[in-house]
Design a protein around this motif. Structure first.
Motif, PDB file in Angstrom:
ATOM      1  N   GLY A   1       8.120  24.344  -3.405  1.00 48.03           N
ATOM      2  CA  GLY A   1       7.920  25.308  -4.554  1.00 48.03           C
ATOM      3  C   GLY A   1       7.433  24.473  -5.831  1.00 48.03           C
ATOM      4  N   GLU A   2       6.818  23.340  -5.450  1.00 53.12           N
ATOM      5  CA  GLU A   2       6.269  22.222  -6.308  1.00 53.12           C
ATOM      6  C   GLU A   2       4.860  22.084  -6.289  1.00 53.12           C
ATOM      7  N   HIS A   3       4.141  21.894  -7.264  1.00 51.16           N
ATOM      8  CA  HIS A   3       2.803  21.407  -7.459  1.00 51.16           C
ATOM      9  C   HIS A   3       2.624  20.049  -7.695  1.00 51.16           C
ATOM     10  N   HIS A   4       2.598  19.029  -6.331  1.00 51.79           N
ATOM     11  CA  HIS A   4       2.500  17.744  -6.561  1.00 51.79           C
ATOM     12  C   HIS A   4       1.378  17.252  -6.986  1.00 51.79           C
ATOM     13  N   GLU A   5       1.186  16.448  -7.857  1.00 54.86           N
ATOM     14  CA  GLU A   5      -0.095  15.811  -8.510  1.00 54.86           C
ATOM     15  C   GLU A   5      -0.779  15.170  -7.359  1.00 54.86           C
ATOM     16  N   HIS A   6      -2.180  15.425  -7.398  1.00 52.10           N
ATOM     17  CA  HIS A   6      -2.894  14.960  -6.197  1.00 52.10           C
ATOM     18  C   HIS A   6      -2.372  15.486  -4.650  1.00 52.10           C
ATOM     19  N   GLY A   7      -1.809  16.592  -4.673  1.00 54.01           N
ATOM     20  CA  GLY A   7      -0.999  17.239  -3.482  1.00 54.01           C
ATOM     21  C   GLY A   7      -2.012  18.556  -2.965  1.00 54.01           C
ATOM     22  N   GLY A   8      -3.228  18.787  -3.600  1.00 50.84           N
ATOM     23  CA  GLY A   8      -3.946  19.750  -3.426  1.00 50.84           C
ATOM     24  C   GLY A   8      -5.420  19.271  -3.353  1.00 50.84           C
TER      25      GLY A   8
ATOM     26  N   ALA B   1     -19.696  25.519  -3.121  1.00 45.87           N
ATOM     27  CA  ALA B   1     -19.617  26.774  -2.696  1.00 45.87           C
ATOM     28  C   ALA B   1     -19.131  27.293  -4.072  1.00 45.87           C
ATOM     29  N   PRO B   2     -19.253  28.848  -4.281  1.00 45.68           N
ATOM     30  CA  PRO B   2     -18.951  29.544  -5.500  1.00 45.68           C
ATOM     31  C   PRO B   2     -17.619  29.482  -5.801  1.00 45.68           C
ATOM     32  N   ALA B   3     -17.331  29.220  -7.058  1.00 47.58           N
ATOM     33  CA  ALA B   3     -15.688  29.122  -7.482  1.00 47.58           C
ATOM     34  C   ALA B   3     -14.897  30.427  -6.918  1.00 47.58           C
ATOM     35  N   ASP B   4     -15.539  31.425  -7.096  1.00 47.87           N
ATOM     36  CA  ASP B   4     -14.852  32.784  -6.583  1.00 47.87           C
ATOM     37  C   ASP B   4     -14.532  32.568  -4.922  1.00 47.87           C
ATOM     38  N   ALA B   5     -15.090  31.855  -4.171  1.00 48.93           N
ATOM     39  CA  ALA B   5     -14.571  31.626  -2.850  1.00 48.93           C
ATOM     40  C   ALA B   5     -13.868  30.381  -2.723  1.00 48.93           C
ATOM     41  N   LEU B   6     -13.447  29.788  -3.746  1.00 49.98           N
ATOM     42  CA  LEU B   6     -12.464  28.556  -3.612  1.00 49.98           C
ATOM     43  C   LEU B   6     -11.097  28.670  -3.896  1.00 49.98           C
ATOM     44  N   GLU B   7     -10.194  28.375  -2.965  1.00 50.44           N
ATOM     45  CA  GLU B   7      -8.971  28.262  -3.306  1.00 50.44           C
ATOM     46  C   GLU B   7      -8.153  26.956  -3.592  1.00 50.44           C
ATOM     47  N   ALA B   8      -6.950  26.962  -4.314  1.00 48.70           N
ATOM     48  CA  ALA B   8      -6.426  25.807  -4.379  1.00 48.70           C
ATOM     49  C   ALA B   8      -5.415  25.525  -3.371  1.00 48.70           C
ATOM     50  N   ALA B   9      -5.680  24.683  -2.329  1.00 52.19           N
ATOM     51  CA  ALA B   9      -5.085  24.496  -1.098  1.00 52.19           C
ATOM     52  C   ALA B   9      -3.959  23.297  -1.365  1.00 52.19           C
ATOM     53  N   HIS B  10      -2.704  23.519  -1.042  1.00 52.48           N
ATOM     54  CA  HIS B  10      -1.777  22.658  -0.805  1.00 52.48           C
ATOM     55  C   HIS B  10      -1.860  21.963   0.417  1.00 52.48           C
ATOM     56  N   LEU B  11      -1.763  20.816   0.252  1.00 52.21           N
ATOM     57  CA  LEU B  11      -1.808  20.092   1.691  1.00 52.21           C
ATOM     58  C   LEU B  11      -0.443  19.691   2.286  1.00 52.21           C
ATOM     59  N   TYR B  12       0.523  20.488   1.756  1.00 52.72           N
ATOM     60  CA  TYR B  12       1.736  20.263   2.203  1.00 52.72           C
ATOM     61  C   TYR B  12       2.490  21.897   2.258  1.00 52.72           C
ATOM     62  N   SER B  13       3.437  21.884   2.787  1.00 58.22           N
ATOM     63  CA  SER B  13       4.217  23.529   2.589  1.00 58.22           C
ATOM     64  C   SER B  13       4.769  23.821   1.199  1.00 58.22           C
ATOM     65  N   TYR B  14       3.907  24.430   0.329  1.00 59.39           N
ATOM     66  CA  TYR B  14       4.563  24.860  -1.070  1.00 59.39           C
ATOM     67  C   TYR B  14       5.703  25.872  -0.768  1.00 59.39           C
ATOM     68  N   ALA B  15       5.709  26.486   0.246  1.00 59.95           N
ATOM     69  CA  ALA B  15       6.842  27.497   0.450  1.00 59.95           C
ATOM     70  C   ALA B  15       7.909  26.922   0.586  1.00 59.95           C
ATOM     71  N   GLU B  16       8.022  25.721   0.929  1.00 60.60           N
ATOM     72  CA  GLU B  16       9.359  24.881   1.406  1.00 60.60           C
ATOM     73  C   GLU B  16       9.896  24.096   0.014  1.00 60.60           C
TER      74      GLU B  16
END
Length: 206
Positions: free
Chosen positions: A123-130, A106-121
């Motif tokens: 606030g951390e970017h876990h390695e291999h968590g997205g 898919a075009p890069a402009d259509a891709l988002e970095a999706a967290h597989l957990y609740s980032y809102a809870e």
């Protein structure tokens, strides 16, 4: 916590007795959500009101009032920005290229970095968590409409999407990227939240 206040004024339409609480909740995109406000499709609600004996003029008036209420313009708003989100996305693009983890290239402009957990809870970017997900798939994943049964290595599409052929094509398909053990742990938690506690099958193909 976010608090909402609704002011109806002259646009209030009395629909008491047409639909019960359970009937209204069943029309929402996520009927079992614990949120007080839940998204729903107007077309489904309109048809349900008509089927329940609501008068067509009433239903049309509600739609007209909604259009009037949706005024244009701009307003200032204070928002929270996810620190490190751009770097998180760039790293996923470096690892996987322009590929949606569920649907493929898919075009890069259509891709988002999706967290597989609740980032809102956390606030951390876990390695291999997205994973990289197409924008629409990301939203549907967050809602639990698309999930991964890691025991079978297959995608599962919730009944709410069964009338949409493009999404139903994903049913039973393997993810488009190789999942790491860390991914699977987060996806298992997502599966337990959105499948085992729902009215749907506890496992793909059940």
């Amino acid at each position: 916590m976010t608090t909402y206040r609704s002011v109806h004024g002259e646009r209030w339409m009395d629909g008491r007795g047409l639909l019960s609480g359970p009937e209204l909740r069943a029309l929402c995109d996520a009927p079992k959500s614990q949120l007080s406000m839940r998204p729903a499709r107007w077309e489904r609600i309109r048809q349900a009101l008509l089927d329940a004996g609501g008068q067509a003029p009433l239903v049309k008036d509600i739609a007209a009032a909604t259009r009037v209420a949706a005024a244009g313009g701009h307003r200032k708003s204070v928002t929270r920005v996810r620190i490190g989100q751009d770097a998180f996305r760039k790293e996923l693009l470096r690892q996987y290229g322009e590929t949606c983890a569920f649907t493929g290239p898919a075009p890069a402009d259509a891709l988002e970095a999706a967290h597989l957990y609740s980032y809102a809870e956390t606030g951390e970017h876990h390695e291999h968590g997205g994973l990289l997900l197409r924008r629409d798939i990301h939203r549907l994943f967050d809602l639990g409409h698309v999930a991964v049964n890691t025991a079978l290595g297959k995608l599962d599409v919730a009944p709410a999407l069964h009338s949409y052929p493009d999404y139903m094509k994903l049913q039973g398909q393997s993810p488009a990227v190789q999942l790491r053990p860390e991914h699977k742990r987060w996806l298992d938690a997502h599966w337990r939240e959105h499948r085992l506690d729902s009215d749907g099958p506890a496992a793909l193909g059940a």
